[in-house]
Design an enzyme around this catalytic site. Structure first.
Site, PDB file in Angstrom:
ATOM      1  N   TYR A 180      -1.632   0.236  10.253  1.00  0.00           N
ATOM      2  CA  TYR A 180      -1.875  -0.434   8.977  1.00  0.00           C
ATOM      3  C   TYR A 180      -0.652  -0.320   8.067  1.00  0.00           C
ATOM      4  O   TYR A 180      -0.153  -1.316   7.528  1.00  0.00           O
ATOM      5  CB  TYR A 180      -3.099   0.165   8.297  1.00  0.00           C
ATOM      6  CG  TYR A 180      -3.261  -0.270   6.858  1.00  0.00           C
ATOM      7  CD1 TYR A 180      -3.455  -1.607   6.540  1.00  0.00           C
ATOM      8  CD2 TYR A 180      -3.210   0.653   5.813  1.00  0.00           C
ATOM      9  CE1 TYR A 180      -3.600  -2.017   5.218  1.00  0.00           C
ATOM     10  CE2 TYR A 180      -3.357   0.253   4.492  1.00  0.00           C
ATOM     11  CZ  TYR A 180      -3.554  -1.078   4.204  1.00  0.00           C
ATOM     12  OH  TYR A 180      -3.686  -1.485   2.896  1.00  0.00           O
ATOM     13  N   THR A 228       0.815  -1.208   0.000  1.00  0.00           N
ATOM     14  CA  THR A 228       0.000   0.000   0.000  1.00  0.00           C
ATOM     15  C   THR A 228       0.849   1.257   0.000  1.00  0.00           C
ATOM     16  O   THR A 228       1.976   1.263   0.524  1.00  0.00           O
ATOM     17  CB  THR A 228      -0.906   0.012   1.249  1.00  0.00           C
ATOM     18  OG1 THR A 228      -1.539   1.285   1.391  1.00  0.00           O
ATOM     19  CG2 THR A 228      -0.103  -0.244   2.519  1.00  0.00           C
TER      20      THR A 228
END
Length: 348
Positions: free
Chosen positions: A147, A123
């Protein structure tokens, strides 16, 4: 090596949003595919007929050993994981367990079984709040939430496993993934999804009353945040090409940003949904959220130079149209008494 000559591709999280599109792209390209998914956020009816399905957890060593023994896996595409940033802040240890700890189990099992290739779903969150708008792979990785850290830690484990065990690794760092399969075979079905285009399409169909716009005073064209939106089917195509690259040139680790290199503001997106739906979404202006950069746009130069990747859907109106069409399909299923998922016989 021809597709499938040395075994199937195992897609973890292959019943989820991005993973299901990767499965479709692999099947369309002639690869034999197996899916491993715990169905916590995935849907079994997205798994195509003829694709072997295993319901279970990537942290289950016994299940992984059985899959590797049964199928002779030649590559893993790893999508399974948790992806909601605010949730990671509220429950960081769960994210380190699910995204990092269980990925370690998967990587270790792959190494023991001699699986030669591993493609990882990472990501742009690994970059945190970059100083420059156009983000290259050399931009410092400075995550600002669990995250992002959980994904970066997995990237590091893969790099170390590659160096120590010869595992061929490709890391793909996604920017804002949106849209749905143009043929209507898959889309974003997760309840409570937080992606802007998904949220806006729900609002356009009356599933939400309004859409919150967080921050209207950024240094952008209209004051709202700007992001690089990539169609999920173009992203899936990049995964298949990445697999081809690992097969063609072993021993070359790859890390590539996945985006179009063009940004659209929040208001641009809402306007596009209005055009596609023929309505008007109510917008509620809210203060900025901590940690949100004004603009985050990929520099996809390395991806384009490394792979013969030619995006087919690099247009905001196209992305929105496909997302809205999928949302209508979900609404029709719900009205007919069905859900986003259905039972399928023969799952393992």
């Amino acid at each position: 090596m021809n597709a499938g000559e040395k075994g199937a591709v195992l897609v973890t999280g292959g019943a989820g949003y991005i993973g299901s599109h990767a499965v479709l792209a692999l099947v369309d390209a002639g690869w034999p595919v197996a899916v491993l998914d715990d169905l916590s956020t995935g849907f079994l009816d997205t798994v195509p007929d003829g694709v072997k399905f295993y319901e279970g957890d990537i942290g289950d060593c016994g299940l992984l050993e059985r899959i590797f023994a049964e199928l002779g896996i030649c590559a893993i595409m790893h999508f399974a994981g948790s992806v909601v940033v605010p949730e990671s802040v509220a429950d960081p240890l769960a994210y380190y367990d699910n995204n990092t700890g269980r990925s370690r189990v998967l990587i270790a099992a792959a190494v023991r079984a001699g699986v030669p290739r591993f493609i990882f779903s990472s990501t742009a969150a690994v970059y945190g709040v970059p100083e420059r708008t156009a983000v290259t792979e050399d931009t410092p990785t400075q995550p600002i939430n669990p995250y992002g850290w959980s994904k970066l830690m997995t990237e590091q484990m893969l790099a170390d496993a590659s160096a120590a065990h010869g595992l061929d690794v490709c890391v793909l760092r996604y920017f804002n993934v949106a849209g749905a399969d143009p043929r209507g075979r898959a889309g974003q079905s997760t309840a409570g999804a937080t992606h802007l285009i998904k949220v806006a399409c729900e609002a356009a169909l009356g599933k939400r009353e309004r859409v919150a716009v967080y921050g209207t005073d950024y240094d952008t064209s209209d004051g709202t945040g700007v992001r690089d939106y990539i169609h999920v089917s173009d992203l899936a195509a990049a995964h298949v090409l990445a697999l081809d690259a690992l097969v063609a040139e072993p021993g070359r680790p790859l890390t590539m940003n996945c985006g179009y290199g063009r940004g659209f503001s929040v208001l641009d997106v809402l306007d596009a949904v209005d055009r596609a739906s023929g309505g008007h979404i109510e917008r509620v202006m809210q203060p900025r959220r901590p940690g949100d950069p004004a603009a985050l746009i990929a520099d996809p130069s390395r991806l384009r130079a490394t792979l013969p990747w030619v995006p087919r859907y690099a247009d905001l109106d196209t992305i929105v149209a496909h997302a809205l069409d999928w949302e209508r399909r979900l609404a029709q299923r719900a009205a007919g008494g069905g859900g986003a998922a259905s039972d399928r016989a023969g799952s393992a």
